[in-house]
Scaffold this motif. Structure first.
Motif, PDB file in Angstrom:
ATOM      1  N   GLY A   1     -16.625  12.514  10.779  1.00 51.26           N
ATOM      2  CA  GLY A   1     -16.242  13.834  11.276  1.00 51.26           C
ATOM      3  C   GLY A   1     -14.944  14.271  10.620  1.00 51.26           C
ATOM      4  O   GLY A   1     -14.207  13.456  10.048  1.00 51.26           O
ATOM      5  N   ARG A   2     -14.664  15.560  10.705  1.00 49.65           N
ATOM      6  CA  ARG A   2     -13.414  16.065  10.142  1.00 49.65           C
ATOM      7  C   ARG A   2     -12.218  15.546  10.932  1.00 49.65           C
ATOM      8  O   ARG A   2     -12.345  15.037  12.038  1.00 49.65           O
ATOM      9  CB  ARG A   2     -13.420  17.598  10.148  1.00 49.65           C
ATOM     10  N   ASN A   3     -11.038  15.722  10.358  1.00 49.54           N
ATOM     11  CA  ASN A   3      -9.811  15.352  11.057  1.00 49.54           C
ATOM     12  C   ASN A   3      -9.683  16.137  12.348  1.00 49.54           C
ATOM     13  O   ASN A   3     -10.010  17.320  12.417  1.00 49.54           O
ATOM     14  CB  ASN A   3      -8.589  15.619  10.167  1.00 49.54           C
ATOM     15  N   GLY A   4      -9.201  15.458  13.377  1.00 47.82           N
ATOM     16  CA  GLY A   4      -8.943  16.124  14.641  1.00 47.82           C
ATOM     17  C   GLY A   4     -10.155  16.315  15.520  1.00 47.82           C
ATOM     18  O   GLY A   4     -10.081  17.036  16.524  1.00 47.82           O
ATOM     19  N   MET A   5     -11.272  15.657  15.198  1.00 49.03           N
ATOM     20  CA  MET A   5     -12.503  15.850  15.959  1.00 49.03           C
ATOM     21  C   MET A   5     -12.729  14.780  17.029  1.00 49.03           C
ATOM     22  O   MET A   5     -13.727  14.834  17.746  1.00 49.03           O
ATOM     23  CB  MET A   5     -13.713  15.907  15.015  1.00 49.03           C
ATOM     24  N   GLY A   6     -11.815  13.795  17.106  1.00 46.90           N
ATOM     25  CA  GLY A   6     -11.921  12.813  18.181  1.00 46.90           C
ATOM     26  C   GLY A   6     -12.239  11.398  17.747  1.00 46.90           C
ATOM     27  O   GLY A   6     -12.449  10.523  18.600  1.00 46.90           O
ATOM     28  N   LYS A   7     -12.252  11.135  16.451  1.00 43.35           N
ATOM     29  CA  LYS A   7     -12.622   9.794  15.989  1.00 43.35           C
ATOM     30  C   LYS A   7     -11.583   8.749  16.432  1.00 43.35           C
ATOM     31  O   LYS A   7     -11.940   7.713  16.987  1.00 43.35           O
ATOM     32  CB  LYS A   7     -12.766   9.782  14.463  1.00 43.35           C
TER      33      LYS A   7
ATOM     34  N   LYS B   1     -13.777   8.822   5.316  1.00 45.44           N
ATOM     35  CA  LYS B   1     -14.317  10.110   4.870  1.00 45.44           C
ATOM     36  C   LYS B   1     -15.189  10.000   3.629  1.00 45.44           C
ATOM     37  O   LYS B   1     -15.763  11.002   3.195  1.00 45.44           O
ATOM     38  CB  LYS B   1     -13.171  11.091   4.603  1.00 45.44           C
ATOM     39  N   TYR B   2     -15.281   8.795   3.051  1.00 40.67           N
ATOM     40  CA  TYR B   2     -16.019   8.634   1.806  1.00 40.67           C
ATOM     41  C   TYR B   2     -17.485   8.334   2.109  1.00 40.67           C
ATOM     42  O   TYR B   2     -17.914   7.173   2.116  1.00 40.67           O
ATOM     43  CB  TYR B   2     -15.379   7.544   0.950  1.00 40.67           C
ATOM     44  N   VAL B   3     -18.254   9.405   2.361  1.00 38.20           N
ATOM     45  CA  VAL B   3     -19.615   9.244   2.854  1.00 38.20           C
ATOM     46  C   VAL B   3     -20.488   8.484   1.864  1.00 38.20           C
ATOM     47  O   VAL B   3     -21.278   7.623   2.258  1.00 38.20           O
ATOM     48  CB  VAL B   3     -20.234  10.616   3.177  1.00 38.20           C
ATOM     49  N   GLN B   4     -20.368   8.802   0.588  1.00 39.94           N
ATOM     50  CA  GLN B   4     -21.199   8.133  -0.401  1.00 39.94           C
ATOM     51  C   GLN B   4     -21.013   6.623  -0.339  1.00 39.94           C
ATOM     52  O   GLN B   4     -21.987   5.864  -0.426  1.00 39.94           O
ATOM     53  CB  GLN B   4     -20.860   8.646  -1.807  1.00 39.94           C
ATOM     54  N   ARG B   5     -19.792   6.173  -0.183  1.00 45.80           N
ATOM     55  CA  ARG B   5     -19.537   4.726  -0.122  1.00 45.80           C
ATOM     56  C   ARG B   5     -20.004   4.149   1.198  1.00 45.80           C
ATOM     57  O   ARG B   5     -20.511   3.023   1.255  1.00 45.80           O
ATOM     58  CB  ARG B   5     -18.047   4.456  -0.337  1.00 45.80           C
ATOM     59  N   LEU B   6     -19.844   4.907   2.273  1.00 49.57           N
ATOM     60  CA  LEU B   6     -20.277   4.434   3.576  1.00 49.57           C
ATOM     61  C   LEU B   6     -21.796   4.304   3.655  1.00 49.57           C
ATOM     62  O   LEU B   6     -22.316   3.454   4.389  1.00 49.57           O
ATOM     63  CB  LEU B   6     -19.779   5.376   4.674  1.00 49.57           C
TER      64      LEU B   6
ATOM     65  N   ILE C   1     -19.287  13.112  14.833  1.00 50.09           N
ATOM     66  CA  ILE C   1     -18.776  13.828  15.996  1.00 50.09           C
ATOM     67  C   ILE C   1     -18.072  15.106  15.559  1.00 50.09           C
ATOM     68  O   ILE C   1     -17.479  15.175  14.483  1.00 50.09           O
ATOM     69  CB  ILE C   1     -17.850  12.958  16.871  1.00 50.09           C
ATOM     70  N   GLU C   2     -18.163  16.095  16.428  1.00 49.20           N
ATOM     71  CA  GLU C   2     -17.558  17.404  16.190  1.00 49.20           C
ATOM     72  C   GLU C   2     -16.956  17.877  17.503  1.00 49.20           C
ATOM     73  O   GLU C   2     -17.649  17.981  18.518  1.00 49.20           O
ATOM     74  CB  GLU C   2     -18.628  18.393  15.705  1.00 49.20           C
ATOM     75  N   ARG C   3     -15.647  18.087  17.501  1.00 48.93           N
ATOM     76  CA  ARG C   3     -14.937  18.561  18.695  1.00 48.93           C
ATOM     77  C   ARG C   3     -15.246  17.696  19.918  1.00 48.93           C
ATOM     78  O   ARG C   3     -15.486  18.192  21.012  1.00 48.93           O
ATOM     79  CB  ARG C   3     -15.269  20.027  18.969  1.00 48.93           C
TER      80      ARG C   3
ATOM     81  N   ARG D   1     -21.587  20.401   6.633  1.00 46.83           N
ATOM     82  CA  ARG D   1     -21.413  21.103   7.893  1.00 46.83           C
ATOM     83  C   ARG D   1     -20.380  20.421   8.783  1.00 46.83           C
ATOM     84  O   ARG D   1     -19.569  21.091   9.441  1.00 46.83           O
ATOM     85  CB  ARG D   1     -22.752  21.172   8.616  1.00 46.83           C
ATOM     86  N   TYR D   2     -20.402  19.086   8.837  1.00 43.40           N
ATOM     87  CA  TYR D   2     -19.599  18.383   9.817  1.00 43.40           C
ATOM     88  C   TYR D   2     -18.500  17.506   9.243  1.00 43.40           C
ATOM     89  O   TYR D   2     -17.604  17.090   9.970  1.00 43.40           O
ATOM     90  CB  TYR D   2     -20.504  17.502  10.690  1.00 43.40           C
TER      91      TYR D   2
END
Length: 236
Positions: A37-43, A194-199, A209-211, A232-233
């Protein structure tokens, strides 16, 4: 099969500001799960709630079948849940060896526990710097030490919160290779990055997660097949 970690309807707030709204998450033994998820979304708040550092307002968290959402952070750690925290947080005035020794424990009861020698074999650079103080290490070396320190507790579940943030590409890849090795050894892991390709190459179970809400969960094939989810997310 009983999940190693099972989160249902987790709600967490800081004062009057609610951050998590019913998070569900499951990790089985041997899984490498990701939280995206983006920064600040609750991770990070999710991680803090799992560790007992942020008190859950609602929902349940079960670790190895036992409810832990009301337990202290110390008790949860002793049950075998370890974190490589955002910002590393190593002891700056202890040497590498002292940082590792301070966390030595065998919380999962393995017959082949992590020792300083095993950590040095995983990260040879730490062996070379064993007598250096924590504040004399580079950012990458500090991150290796943070991972090694968590492994020294021999956890059932290892959590990494932004473990490659701010690292040079070569050092970042070294951390990824370390996680690949741990996965091959059967270590259960939850990764926030944040590195989806590696994950996608590392994990088998993914949650976005989003918000403060789960907006998508699934396996690697499903996530790889829908790059629109990333844009998107996650913003990549």
């Amino acid at each position: 099969m009983t999940a190693l970690l099972e989160v249902q309807g987790l709600e967490t707030a800081y004062g009057s500001s609610q951050v998590l709204f019913g998070i569900d998450l499951r990790i089985d033994a041997g899984d490498v799960a990701t939280l995206l998820g983006r920064n600040g979304m609750g991770k990070t708040t999710t991680v803090r709630s799992l560790l007992g550092l942020a008190r859950a307002r609602g929902g349940t968290v079960r670790f190895r079948g036992e409810r832990i959402e009301r337990l202290s952070a110390d008790r949860i750690a002793r049950m075998g849940l370890a974190v490589v925290p955002e910002g590393r947080q190593i002891f700056p005035n202890l040497t590498v060896a002292e940082n590792l020794r301070a966390f030595g424990a065998n919380r999962n009861g393995t017959r082949d526990p992590w020792t300083m020698d095993r950590v040095y074999a995983l990260f040879p650079r730490l062996a070379e710097r064993s007598r250096n103080m924590g504040n004399q290490l580079s950012g990458g070396e500090q991150q290796m030490l943070a991972v090694g320190r968590a492994l020294m507790t021999n956890p059932y579940l290892l959590i990494l919160d932004e473990a490659t943030e701010g690292l040079a590409p070569l050092i970042r890849e070294e951390i990824w290779q370390c996680l690949d090795t741990l996965r091959g050894q059967g270590q259960s892991i939850l990764v926030i990055d944040k590195y989806v390709q590696r994950l996608l190459r590392l994990g088998n179970r993914h949650t976005i997660i989003e918000r403060g809400r789960v907006v998508w969960q699934g396996g690697t094939d499903a996530l790889a097949a829908d790059p629109g989810l990333w844009q998107r997310y996650i913003g990549v």
